[in-house]
Enzyme design. Structure first.
Site, PDB file in Angstrom:
ATOM      1  N   HIS A   2       4.492  71.590  38.118  1.00  8.11           N
ATOM      2  CA  HIS A   2       3.857  71.461  39.435  1.00  8.11           C
ATOM      3  C   HIS A   2       3.014  72.694  39.722  1.00  8.11           C
ATOM      4  CE1 HIS A   2       6.625  74.202  41.635  1.00  8.11           C
ATOM      5  NE2 HIS A   2       7.578  73.707  40.869  1.00  8.11           N
ATOM      6  N   ASP A  51       2.005  73.541  42.928  1.00 11.61           N
ATOM      7  CA  ASP A  51       2.167  74.057  44.291  1.00 11.61           C
ATOM      8  C   ASP A  51       3.255  75.132  44.324  1.00 11.61           C
ATOM      9  OD1 ASP A  51       4.033  71.958  43.748  1.00 11.61           O
ATOM     10  OD2 ASP A  51       4.531  71.857  45.885  1.00 11.61           O
ATOM     11  N   ASP A  92       7.974  80.354  39.925  1.00 14.03           N
ATOM     12  CA  ASP A  92       8.128  78.931  40.273  1.00 14.03           C
ATOM     13  C   ASP A  92       6.790  78.352  40.699  1.00 14.03           C
ATOM     14  OD1 ASP A  92       9.149  76.468  40.839  1.00 14.03           O
ATOM     15  OD2 ASP A  92      10.309  77.103  42.569  1.00 14.03           O
ATOM     16  N   GLU A 120       5.503  69.496  44.887  1.00 11.46           N
ATOM     17  CA  GLU A 120       6.874  69.447  44.378  1.00 11.46           C
ATOM     18  C   GLU A 120       7.831  70.157  45.315  1.00 11.46           C
ATOM     19  OE1 GLU A 120      10.494  70.592  42.048  1.00 11.46           O
ATOM     20  OE2 GLU A 120       9.097  71.901  43.089  1.00 11.46           O
TER      21      GLU A 120
END
Lengths: 376, 376
Positions: free
Chosen positions: B80, B82, B110, B144
């Site tokens: 992802h 985002d 992340d 996500e």
């Protein structure tokens, strides 16, 4: 403005004295939510200042009116003129007729009915031709329904303590026209737990602060409140969580939780004793006292109080009961003035949107109070 | 825009392949908080469309790029783009030098480090002179980090299910460059209690809804979460209150209280079984499921997965571990595609304000993944 004719003790339609129903309506229909009492205080001031037998003092939106007849003893009658917020329940609405009529609306119970009774008697007693047995102090005050620091009676006690002096005080809070003595004390505490935040997918890294309050709630659920006899009246205590809050997000172990607890304790227990009791009940928890006010013993063993009770109950029947809720009688009690609650209206209806008053209680309270104040 | 030179497999300063540190920084420095991924998706799209060996499709801010080499098997690599909100931690900051350097900033862990690895390999593998062992599908998707209904991978699965097909999927979520198989399921429930409001001075007239949750909290505090072995990996469960709310005012017995509970359960348990378990734990309470997503079995017994694990661990060392947090591997699992998590960065730093990445893990992940995809 309130029409002075409503207070003429001989002028109303049924000839039984001041027109209390119309007077109560006139008072209720001047909105006076806490902080907004000025219009009602102004109207009351005009009426009191129109009485040559009264010495009047105004402090903010509180009024004190006193007779100076040189009597041996002085009786204080007090009532607050503010209400909780209006809930589409003004202007007042009268249902039914005569003695069975019911007056609906904000303030009818808490406590503008009691204010009407006091205002009518303030104007009547001590005027030419009326000889009360005691000197009289009438107090109408603001900000009772909000933070105790704003309370108008408390402010008067700080600014003019001499004006609150007396041998006995009657607070016109609703008692269904019965006599309720003293009041329970109240204390609020916060129990706070701390944990360690963590992602809830790896909960073992954190420490759950909500789980940590479990023993406190278990103790509250299991707690058996006392019933305590004080000066012949039985006070019922209560210990309750009134608020709980904790949590950060749906996937985070909460690192803090707070439980607010309200303890209502019999007037035989001091604030310090109440706090010690709570620290014992919640041993192991971080206890912070956020608010406290001691109760008031009923003081019905005081000679003047006993005489008042005997006289009123001769008219109204019944027996004196304890007042559970904290009221400003505690302020008089603190000043060493025995005080009771006595007023029209069912206390269980106070603050309710459907607040309503059987109007017969207005005259019942006025007549009982007048009879005693005239030495009956 | 991202400088295409950063992706030139032979063009970076140390000659070891694409400049992953500079590429990761370039990606992180284009803010892409969930809902605001357009600029980053645009930049990635330009790079992918520049590759003759890739067929590119865009759906919202999600991109799918596929090779069509006629290989027997297809491997999906997804990540992802985002991030959670920026916390004064952008632009990125590089501390130290060489292999010991650490890259600080939102998204480094992340999971834009994993996105950089995937993007570099997407451009490289299948280009002239590069012969991957499997056909490849690269997926870069949005949303996500927010409500699962918005998830870009979920949207792709609905709009273009054929594009998610493959024989094995690798999700570039942070695993500290190790292999984490499957994931726990997650379920959120609300426990609601009802009481009867009353003035706290007369508590016996009411019924305290906060006290009523005491047994639920006691069960949570006493609960011993299971450790469950699934396909050779041990999953640790968790059952936690994540929110509690109750109370009306400091002098009112509360008539309602709600506890939100998050259950993380091993992938051997279905959503239905998880719900049944919670109904058993909270017997006597009103249980409402507000959110649920099944877990994913690690699937490491699948031949392609086993081969991947063997190949990667030969480079990185270590052993496969369970993934505790729910990740989008569960979506692949649902489509029947075995999937694992494999990416740079310490998962415990995800969402933290001090998110940071030892840059050596970038090349470590790229090299291990490249070797296996080239049939090494």
């Amino acid at each position: 403005m309130i029409d002075p004719a409503l207070l003429d003790p001989t002028g109303n339609s049924n000839g039984k004295g001041s027109d209390l129903v119309a007077l109560t309506r006139a008072i209720c229909d001047i909105p006076s939510v806490s902080g907004d009492e000025k219009a009602l205080a102004d109207a009351i001031e005009v009426l009191l200042r129109g009485c040559a037998h009264l010495e009047v003092l105004r402090d903010g939106d509180a009024l004190v009116a006193r007779t100076n007849l040189g009597r041996d003893r002085r009786v204080v009658v007090a009532g607050h003129i503010d209400t909780v917020p209006i809930a589409d329940n003004l202007p007042t609405r009268l249902a039914g007729a005569g003695d069975d009529a019911v007056l609906w609306g904000r303030g009818t119970v808490d406590m503008l009915g009691g204010v009407a009774v006091a205002l009518a008697l303030a104007v009547e007693l001590g005027a030419p031709g009326s000889e009360p047995a005691h000197d009289l102090t009438w107090i109408f005050y603001d900000h009772e329904e909000v933070d105790s620091a704003l309370n108008g009676l408390g402010r008067l006690a700080r600014n003019h303590p001499e004006l609150l002096r007396g041998d006995f005080a009657i607070l016109g809070e609703p008692t269904d026209a019965g006599i309720e003595g003293g009041c329970n004390g109240t204390m609020r505490i916060e129990l706070r737990t701390r944990g360690v935040a963590a992602h809830s997918a790896r909960a073992w890294i954190g420490e759950n602060a909500i789980h940590a309050v479990a023993p406190a709630l278990a103790r509250l659920a299991a707690y058996e409140p006392r019933e305590v006899e004080v000066d012949g009246l039985v006070y019922r205590e209560g210990l309750n969580a009134v608020r709980i809050e904790g949590g950060i997000a749906g996937n985070v172990i909460p690192d803090a939780c707070v439980v607010e607890v309200n303890y209502r304790f019999a007037p035989s227990r001091s604030v310090e004793e109440a706090e010690a009791h709570l620290r014992e009940v919640f041993e192991g928890f971080d206890v912070v006292v956020t608010d406290a006010a001691g109760g008031a013993r009923p003081g019905l063993d005081d000679p003047l109080a006993a005489e008042f009770v005997r006289s009123v109950l001769a008219t109204t029947g019944g027996v004196p009961a304890p007042k559970y809720g904290w009221t400003d009688v505690a302020r008089f009690s603190e000043l060493g003035v025995p005080a009771v609650n006595f007023g029209p209206g069912d206390p269980l209806l106070a603050h309710k949107d459907d607040e309503h008053l059987p109007v017969a209680q207005l005259a019942q309270c006025r007549d009982a109070l007048r009879a005693w104040l005239l030495g009956g």
